[in-house]
Design an enzyme around this catalytic site. Sequence first.
Site, PDB file in Angstrom:
ATOM      1  N   GLY A 165       0.806  -1.231   0.168  1.00 55.94           N
ATOM      2  CA  GLY A 165       0.114  -0.022   0.007  1.00 55.94           C
ATOM      3  C   GLY A 165       0.683   1.269  -0.248  1.00 55.94           C
ATOM      4  N   ALA A 197      -5.416  -2.646   5.890  1.00 56.66           N
ATOM      5  CA  ALA A 197      -6.606  -2.152   6.486  1.00 56.66           C
ATOM      6  C   ALA A 197      -7.703  -2.229   5.064  1.00 56.66           C
ATOM      7  CB  ALA A 197      -6.647  -0.585   6.826  1.00 56.66           C
ATOM      8  N   THR A 231      -7.490   6.523  11.966  1.00 59.59           N
ATOM      9  CA  THR A 231      -7.839   7.405  10.972  1.00 59.59           C
ATOM     10  C   THR A 231      -8.738   8.525  11.475  1.00 59.59           C
ATOM     11  OG1 THR A 231      -9.691   7.645   9.266  1.00 59.59           O
ATOM     12  CG2 THR A 231      -9.944   5.923  10.801  1.00 59.59           C
ATOM     13  N   TYR A 266     -16.402   2.222   8.600  1.00 61.35           N
ATOM     14  CA  TYR A 266     -15.040   2.081   8.343  1.00 61.35           C
ATOM     15  C   TYR A 266     -14.376   2.577   9.828  1.00 61.35           C
ATOM     16  CZ  TYR A 266     -10.416   3.978   6.935  1.00 61.35           C
ATOM     17  OH  TYR A 266      -8.958   4.299   7.167  1.00 61.35           O
ATOM     18  N   LYS A 273     -12.150   0.881  12.760  1.00 59.73           N
ATOM     19  CA  LYS A 273     -10.822   1.161  12.936  1.00 59.73           C
ATOM     20  C   LYS A 273     -10.811   1.556  14.600  1.00 59.73           C
ATOM     21  CE  LYS A 273      -8.040   1.848  10.390  1.00 59.73           C
ATOM     22  NZ  LYS A 273      -6.739   1.005  10.097  1.00 59.73           N
ATOM     23  N   TRP A 286      -6.609  11.977   4.925  1.00 61.24           N
ATOM     24  CA  TRP A 286      -6.422  12.564   3.612  1.00 61.24           C
ATOM     25  C   TRP A 286      -5.092  12.140   3.133  1.00 61.24           C
ATOM     26  CZ3 TRP A 286      -9.000  17.752   2.648  1.00 61.24           C
ATOM     27  CH2 TRP A 286     -10.391  17.779   3.226  1.00 61.24           C
TER      28      TRP A 286
END
Length: 280
Positions: free
Chosen positions: A10, A60, A101, A125, A129, A150
Amino acid sequence: MKILITGANGQLGREIQKQYGKTDVELLLTDVTDLDITDVLAVNKYVSENKPDVIINCAAHTQVDKCESQLDLATKINTIGPKNLASAAFSIGAEIVQISTDYVFDGEVDKNLTEFDKPNPKSVYGSTKLEGEKLVRALNPKHYIVRTAWLYGDGGNFVKTMLKLSKDHDELKVVNDQIGTPTSTVDLARVIIKLVREKNYGLFHCTCKGVCSWYDFALEIFAIRNINIKVTPCTSEEFPTAAKRPKYSVLRNYMLELTTGDITRDWKEALKEYLADLDA
C-alpha cells in the site's frame, strides 16, 4: 532490528520501506497473499517463526463506502487483524504500530481534534478502525497508535485522480464542505520511524500542518501544475455516498508537539514536493 510491515504494497507500506531502505534495519514485507492478518493461526505462526522486533500494520479495508455493505469483512480486517497482530507481538515481546484514521470522529465540531477528544464514528470504516485501536491498546502495552487523514503517496489517491480527470475535463466539481488536512506518506512515515526509534509509546495524531477543503486541495494541485481548468465548489449532498464523511476532521498533532516534537510539514509544501517527484 527486524521489522514486519503488513500491507507492504500500500501507499504507506511502500514509503516506510523506502525510508527504512536507507538503514540497516531488516524488513519482513507481507501483503494479504503472504500473510492474512485475519487468520489468527497464520499470524501466530508467522510471528513466532520470524520474531520481528516491531510490527507496523499498514493493512486495512480502506474503501470507506464498501465497508458500509461489508461489515463482516471490514471488522475482520480493521478490528480482528490488529487484534491478532497485537497479541502475537505481545507473545514475543515485540512492539506494534497500528495506523488509524480521522473517521473515528464524527466531524460535527469545528475544532482541531486532539488525542484527548472523544471518538464518535459515524461509519462502519470509522467504527471498525476504532475497535481495532481499542484491542491493540488492551493487548499490547508496547503500542503506537497513529491516526492520520487524507493520505496520498505511491498508489491511488486524490492527487492522481484530480490529475487524471483534468486531462479529460474542462471543468470539475469538488466538495467544499468537508475540511481536513492532506497528508503525505513521506511525513507520516518519518513520524512513525521516529516514534519507534525513541520508543515513544501511545496514541498520536499525525497529519501535515494546515487546513483546507477538498476543493482547496484540488485548486492547489492544479496551481502547482499550472493546469488551466475550471473548478467549481459543491456540497456533499450533491455527491451522495454510502458512508457519512466527517465534515470537520482536522487532527492536531498534540501528543507529538508535547513529547517528541512535530516534524511534519505544511500540507502545501509536502504536496509541492510530491508533485515534483511525480514529474521526476
